[in-house]
Design a protein around this motif. Structure first.
Motif, PDB file in Angstrom:
ATOM      1  N   SER A  24       0.817  -1.212   0.000  1.00 22.06           N
ATOM      2  CA  SER A  24       0.000   0.000   0.000  1.00 22.06           C
ATOM      3  C   SER A  24       0.853   1.265   0.000  1.00 22.06           C
ATOM      4  O   SER A  24       0.380   2.345   0.291  1.00 22.06           O
ATOM      5  CB  SER A  24      -0.922   0.003   1.223  1.00 22.06           C
ATOM      6  N   GLN A  95      -8.010   2.362 -16.061  1.00 21.66           N
ATOM      7  CA  GLN A  95      -8.010   1.076 -15.369  1.00 21.66           C
ATOM      8  C   GLN A  95      -6.845   0.193 -15.797  1.00 21.66           C
ATOM      9  O   GLN A  95      -6.323  -0.596 -14.999  1.00 21.66           O
ATOM     10  CB  GLN A  95      -9.336   0.372 -15.618  1.00 21.66           C
ATOM     11  N   ARG A 112     -19.195   5.648 -10.996  1.00 17.90           N
ATOM     12  CA  ARG A 112     -17.785   5.788 -11.325  1.00 17.90           C
ATOM     13  C   ARG A 112     -16.908   5.820 -10.075  1.00 17.90           C
ATOM     14  O   ARG A 112     -15.734   5.474 -10.128  1.00 17.90           O
ATOM     15  CB  ARG A 112     -17.579   7.056 -12.150  1.00 17.90           C
ATOM     16  N   ASP A 113     -17.480   6.228  -8.965  1.00 16.73           N
ATOM     17  CA  ASP A 113     -16.713   6.377  -7.734  1.00 16.73           C
ATOM     18  C   ASP A 113     -16.726   5.116  -6.877  1.00 16.73           C
ATOM     19  O   ASP A 113     -15.955   5.032  -5.921  1.00 16.73           O
ATOM     20  CB  ASP A 113     -17.282   7.553  -6.929  1.00 16.73           C
ATOM     21  N   THR A 114     -17.582   4.145  -7.225  1.00 18.21           N
ATOM     22  CA  THR A 114     -17.719   2.976  -6.350  1.00 18.21           C
ATOM     23  C   THR A 114     -17.592   1.632  -7.051  1.00 18.21           C
ATOM     24  O   THR A 114     -17.295   0.630  -6.389  1.00 18.21           O
ATOM     25  CB  THR A 114     -19.087   2.993  -5.625  1.00 18.21           C
ATOM     26  N   THR A 115     -17.818   1.563  -8.357  1.00 15.73           N
ATOM     27  CA  THR A 115     -17.883   0.251  -9.013  1.00 15.73           C
ATOM     28  C   THR A 115     -16.843   0.056 -10.113  1.00 15.73           C
ATOM     29  O   THR A 115     -16.831  -0.989 -10.761  1.00 15.73           O
ATOM     30  CB  THR A 115     -19.280   0.018  -9.625  1.00 15.73           C
ATOM     31  N   MET A 116     -15.986   1.032 -10.345  1.00 16.85           N
ATOM     32  CA  MET A 116     -15.068   0.949 -11.476  1.00 16.85           C
ATOM     33  C   MET A 116     -13.602   0.884 -11.041  1.00 16.85           C
ATOM     34  O   MET A 116     -12.694   1.073 -11.852  1.00 16.85           O
ATOM     35  CB  MET A 116     -15.282   2.148 -12.420  1.00 16.85           C
ATOM     36  N   GLY A 117     -13.377   0.632  -9.742  1.00 22.42           N
ATOM     37  CA  GLY A 117     -12.006   0.579  -9.255  1.00 22.42           C
ATOM     38  C   GLY A 117     -11.321   1.923  -9.297  1.00 22.42           C
ATOM     39  O   GLY A 117     -10.095   2.007  -9.402  1.00 22.42           O
ATOM     40  N   SER A 118     -12.126   2.989  -9.226  1.00 27.98           N
ATOM     41  CA  SER A 118     -11.585   4.337  -9.339  1.00 27.98           C
ATOM     42  C   SER A 118     -12.163   5.224  -8.253  1.00 27.98           C
ATOM     43  O   SER A 118     -13.084   4.840  -7.522  1.00 27.98           O
ATOM     44  CB  SER A 118     -11.914   4.921 -10.720  1.00 27.98           C
ATOM     45  N   ARG A 235      -7.090   5.758 -10.067  1.00 30.83           N
ATOM     46  CA  ARG A 235      -7.358   4.396  -9.616  1.00 30.83           C
ATOM     47  C   ARG A 235      -7.426   4.328  -8.091  1.00 30.83           C
ATOM     48  O   ARG A 235      -6.707   5.042  -7.388  1.00 30.83           O
ATOM     49  CB  ARG A 235      -6.270   3.440 -10.125  1.00 30.83           C
ATOM     50  N   ARG A 236      -8.266   3.433  -7.606  1.00 28.76           N
ATOM     51  CA  ARG A 236      -8.457   3.272  -6.164  1.00 28.76           C
ATOM     52  C   ARG A 236      -7.402   2.311  -5.612  1.00 28.76           C
ATOM     53  O   ARG A 236      -7.704   1.222  -5.142  1.00 28.76           O
ATOM     54  CB  ARG A 236      -9.862   2.729  -5.896  1.00 28.76           C
ATOM     55  N   ASN A 237      -6.148   2.730  -5.695  1.00 24.52           N
ATOM     56  CA  ASN A 237      -5.110   1.824  -5.195  1.00 24.52           C
ATOM     57  C   ASN A 237      -3.913   2.567  -4.632  1.00 24.52           C
ATOM     58  O   ASN A 237      -2.858   1.966  -4.463  1.00 24.52           O
ATOM     59  CB  ASN A 237      -4.642   0.877  -6.306  1.00 24.52           C
TER      60      ASN A 237
END
Length: 341
Positions: A24, A95, A112-118, A235-237
């Motif tokens: 992380s 992505q 877009r903020d919850t289901t797309m990995g972003s 990206r949500r990472n």
């Protein structure tokens, strides 16, 4: 034996924690620093936001955001690679890792903020969907109700299609969508007479009309049918990169609120006794440290592009768009920089 067993368990737990910490630590931010370039996904050509100028260099409000990030992270606003993307291409490019961030008039919504990995860093520009007609060809169209049963040019892969369908259903109207891929293709189709009207964000209509020789032939209808909070998408990472992206928005807004400009930021850092300005410029506090950056991160960003108001004046004002909701909260708008402590 029991002690040895617990020792091994403790060591295993520490190793797991170390591995989790490394995972992380910030893959996107690390990649940006290692390559020495920020890869920014932008529009293929939207005047005022992201479009090549006469020299072929990208310019606009969204481009300024990328420059500010590069200045803060890499020390120079020139360390950006711009990747032009259509509405259809943008999410796949993000992505897949082709770009580090989208700074490309993208609407922030729950899907877009919850289901797309972003995730969205925040709102960079408040917009809304509007319609334009050729007044010479359709002189009797004064409001949206007058477009009942009319054909409407619309770009695919956007929230625009759904908004139009929702509005028509709610108001018992019939619109005949004529769908195209890419804003340029959609605009050209409308201008050539393929459709009775064209719909997109109000900023997009202003960008289309500003350079048209026949601008006087067109009328943008008064109704705004949607909320379009546009902002940077990543990206949500990577919590580190997300924090920098979010606080860049606040920093440039706070600079405007505090009167810190491209021209005076160095002087303000050296001389201002205002605690807000001192924290913004890194003269005091540890905002930069908390972001994994040095104390001058915001100073470099402001030196690169100016504060939010300066960027708006340079890029958006020529389109004829008033600040409206994009003014600061204390000037009647919605831009509200979160305090830096």
């Amino acid at each position: 034996m029991l002690k040895s067993k617990w020792t091994r368990c403790a060591l295993a737990a520490l190793a797991l924690a170390a591995t989790a910490g490394a995972a992380s630590a910030g893959p996107t931010l690390d990649a940006i620093k290692n390559r020495g370039t920020l890869v920014c996904g932008v529009h293929t050509g939207l005047v005022g936001f992201s479009a090549p100028d006469k020299a072929g260099k990208y310019a606009g409000l969204d481009v300024d955001y990328c420059k500010a990030l590069a200045a803060a992270i890499l020390g120079s606003p020139d360390k950006v690679k711009y990747v032009p993307l259509t509405a259809q291409q943008r999410f796949t490019a993000l992505q897949s890792g082709e770009v580090d961030i989208l700074s490309r008039n993208t609407t922030w919504n729950s899907k877009r903020d919850t289901t797309m990995g972003s995730v969205f860093a925040g709102t960079w520009f408040f917009d809304g969907q509007a319609f334009v007609v050729n007044s010479k060809k359709n002189p009797n169209v004064k409001k949206l109700a007058d477009l009942n049963k009319a054909s409407v040019c619309v770009e695919t892969g956007t929230t625009t299609e759904r908004n139009m369908a929702d509005y028509a259903r709610a108001h018992k109207l019939t619109f005949k969508p004529v769908v195209f891929e890419g804003q340029e293709a959609t605009e050209k189709a409308f201008q050539s007479g393929r459709c009775d009207a064209y719909t997109t964000d109000a900023s997009g209509l202003a960008a289309m009309l500003v350079n048209l020789p026949s601008k006087a032939d067109y009328t943008v209808l008064a109704e705004i049918i949607s909320k379009e909070p546009l902002g940077p998408m990543l990206r949500r990472n990577d919590q580190e990169f997300f924090s920098i992206a979010r606080w860049m928005i606040f920093a440039l807004q706070q600079a405007e609120e505090s009167g810190v400009t491209q021209a005076n930021v160095a002087k303000m850092k050296a001389e201002s006794k205002d605690p807000v300005i001192q924290r913004l410029t890194g003269a005091t506090g540890e905002v930069g440290k908390g972001l994994g950056l040095d104390a001058d991160w915001a100073v470099r960003a402001i030196q690169a592009v100016g504060n939010y108001g300066e960027s708006y004046e340079r890029n958006i004002k020529p389109l004829g768009l008033a600040r409206g909701p994009n003014a600061l909260w204390n000037k009647g708008g919605l831009m509200y920089p979160v305090p830096m402590d």
